[in-house]
Design a protein around this motif. Sequence first.
Motif, mmCIF file in Angstrom:
data_model
loop_
_atom_site.group_PDB
_atom_site.id
_atom_site.type_symbol
_atom_site.label_atom_id
_atom_site.label_comp_id
_atom_site.label_asym_id
_atom_site.label_seq_id
_atom_site.Cartn_x
_atom_site.Cartn_y
_atom_site.Cartn_z
ATOM 1 N N ASP A 130 -1.849 4.798 -3.802
ATOM 2 C CA ASP A 130 -3.098 4.475 -3.112
ATOM 3 C C ASP A 130 -3.620 5.665 -2.312
ATOM 4 O OD1 ASP A 130 -3.311 1.537 -3.695
ATOM 5 O OD2 ASP A 130 -1.331 1.585 -2.767
ATOM 6 N N LEU A 131 -2.728 6.557 -1.932
ATOM 7 C CA LEU A 131 -3.104 7.725 -1.126
ATOM 8 C C LEU A 131 -2.020 8.778 -1.274
ATOM 9 C CD1 LEU A 131 -4.658 9.233 1.201
ATOM 10 C CD2 LEU A 131 -3.284 7.871 2.806
ATOM 11 N N ARG B 48 -6.113 5.903 9.977
ATOM 12 C CA ARG B 48 -6.891 5.902 8.733
ATOM 13 C C ARG B 48 -6.295 4.969 7.698
ATOM 14 N NH1 ARG B 48 -8.121 10.041 11.595
ATOM 15 N NH2 ARG B 48 -10.017 11.283 11.267
ATOM 16 N N ILE B 49 -4.976 4.956 7.630
ATOM 17 C CA ILE B 49 -4.320 4.065 6.663
ATOM 18 C C ILE B 49 -4.518 2.606 7.051
ATOM 19 C CG2 ILE B 49 -2.089 3.376 5.706
ATOM 20 C CD1 ILE B 49 -1.223 6.347 6.038
ATOM 21 N N SER B 50 -4.405 2.310 8.339
ATOM 22 C CA SER B 50 -4.536 0.921 8.777
ATOM 23 C C SER B 50 -5.913 0.359 8.447
ATOM 24 C CB SER B 50 -4.267 0.806 10.278
ATOM 25 O OG SER B 50 -5.272 1.468 11.034
ATOM 26 N N ALA B 51 -6.920 1.225 8.474
ATOM 27 C CA ALA B 51 -8.279 0.770 8.145
ATOM 28 C C ALA B 51 -8.373 0.322 6.684
ATOM 29 C CB ALA B 51 -9.280 1.894 8.401
ATOM 30 N N LYS B 52 -7.468 0.811 5.857
ATOM 31 C CA LYS B 52 -7.490 0.448 4.439
ATOM 32 C C LYS B 52 -6.733 -0.851 4.144
ATOM 33 C CE LYS B 52 -9.491 4.325 2.971
ATOM 34 N NZ LYS B 52 -10.761 4.359 2.211
ATOM 35 N N ILE B 53 -5.812 -1.219 5.032
ATOM 36 C CA ILE B 53 -4.947 -2.348 4.697
ATOM 37 C C ILE B 53 -5.126 -3.557 5.625
ATOM 38 C CG2 ILE B 53 -3.212 -0.811 3.715
ATOM 39 C CD1 ILE B 53 -1.502 -1.250 6.184
ATOM 40 N N TRP C 220 -7.606 10.167 -1.687
ATOM 41 C CA TRP C 220 -7.710 8.806 -2.193
ATOM 42 C C TRP C 220 -8.276 8.853 -3.610
ATOM 43 C CZ3 TRP C 220 -9.309 9.441 3.085
ATOM 44 C CH2 TRP C 220 -8.546 8.729 4.013
ATOM 45 N N ASP D 51 -12.030 9.662 -2.867
ATOM 46 C CA ASP D 51 -12.446 10.352 -1.642
ATOM 47 C C ASP D 51 -11.380 11.344 -1.208
ATOM 48 O OD1 ASP D 51 -14.044 10.990 0.481
ATOM 49 O OD2 ASP D 51 -13.500 9.248 1.704
ATOM 50 N N TYR E 219 0.882 -1.170 0.000
ATOM 51 C CA TYR E 219 0.000 0.000 0.000
ATOM 52 C C TYR E 219 0.915 1.215 0.000
ATOM 53 C CZ TYR E 219 -4.111 2.856 1.100
ATOM 54 O OH TYR E 219 -5.140 3.775 1.062
#
Length: 425
Positions: free
Chosen positions: A372-373, A419-424, A397, A400, A347
């Motif tokens: 990714d971000l 916030r990043i951890s929620a994506k991965i 993103w 978003d 990521y």
Amino acid sequence: MKFSDQNGILSAQIPQAAGFTMSSPQPLTSLNNKRILLGISGGIAAYKSAELIRRLMDHGADVRVVMTRAAQEFITPLTLQALSGNPVHTELLDPEAEAGMGHIELARWADLVLIAPASADLMARLAQGKADDLLTTLFLATPAQVVLAPAMNQGMWRNASTQANAKLLEERSVTLLGPAEGSQACGDVGPGRMLEPDELAALTAQQFQSGLLAGKKVVITAGPTREAIDPVRYISNHSSGKMGYALAEAAAEAGATTILISGPTQLATPDRVQRLDVTSAQEMYDATMASLEGCDLFIASAAVADYRPAQLAEQKIKKTGQDTMTIELVKNPDIVTAVAASQPKPYTVGFAAETQDVVSYARGKLERKKLDLVIANDVSQAGIGFNSDRNAVTLVWPTDEETLAENSKTQLARDLIARISAKIT
């Protein structure tokens, strides 16, 4: 651990790790980055401690060992030093230890103190609050949670004094794991066996809450690069590295194995972070690509020079009579683009430090480099960004956007990692 009273004898009720089976152990991600101080007291079960060290380290724990004198009769400090990779501590007033970490610092170092095996004698001394050797002193001094794995003859475990000591220690918030029942070295059969290393590792992992990035590998670049013109001059920028260092600290707090690839800064290395020092963009590129194996998350927060001098003068360039000087520049490798194109791809998060049209430029960078971000900030605003302890950013993103208001870089880093951890995960 809880006890039930059966005919006056305490019976261990051992909590089981979620999803844990002895035949198919699950990854113990909550042990990653944890500091385990392993105490070993005298008993034949001390031989199991060698395997326990390996199991804890296999799951990412940093293990340091303290042995009583009796323990050294069953297994040598040299064996455990070789397994743990750290010096083994045996004496309360060891001049080398006192000149280095010191016994109080060792007590502060630990996230958890695990004593395995815990003999009947040691349990009695702990219950009485004695501090007559290094291990009992650490027990009194540490602010960390203490866990005991009792190991003794079944008659000693059943003895009323040992049972009273076990209850007293539990009332003082000490956790007991085991003992198990079975055949013993003396030929007896009954309760008193130390739990097996795999099960102890799993139950030790249960003492911790899993972090947001537990078990993940995170690579972060930070700071400026310096592109040499001659032996005394270079091209650089105003980056202090503070945001990248804060992100590395937050990632480690979240349980990640964290590698920080840093350009020249004056900052201290965050706790539990592996730091690789580089100077130029090429060195940062090389260090990054070499660190990608097993990487789950890459954050490119460094301010990498886009260009470097085409030629490096071997000697200091002297003044001439001319009023101008021309230096030919060539492109540096694009680190974040190379990471985003790698396989398997982590990521990949980029930063965009802009002075105008911040979100527009950030989105262009996101799409162009297939990230990714992108975390964008306006470095033209006074009081935030370069060299400041505060920042405000917009997360861009593919579909978003989210703006995080001005805050300390330390807190902002924690918010970003969440916030990043929620994506991965």
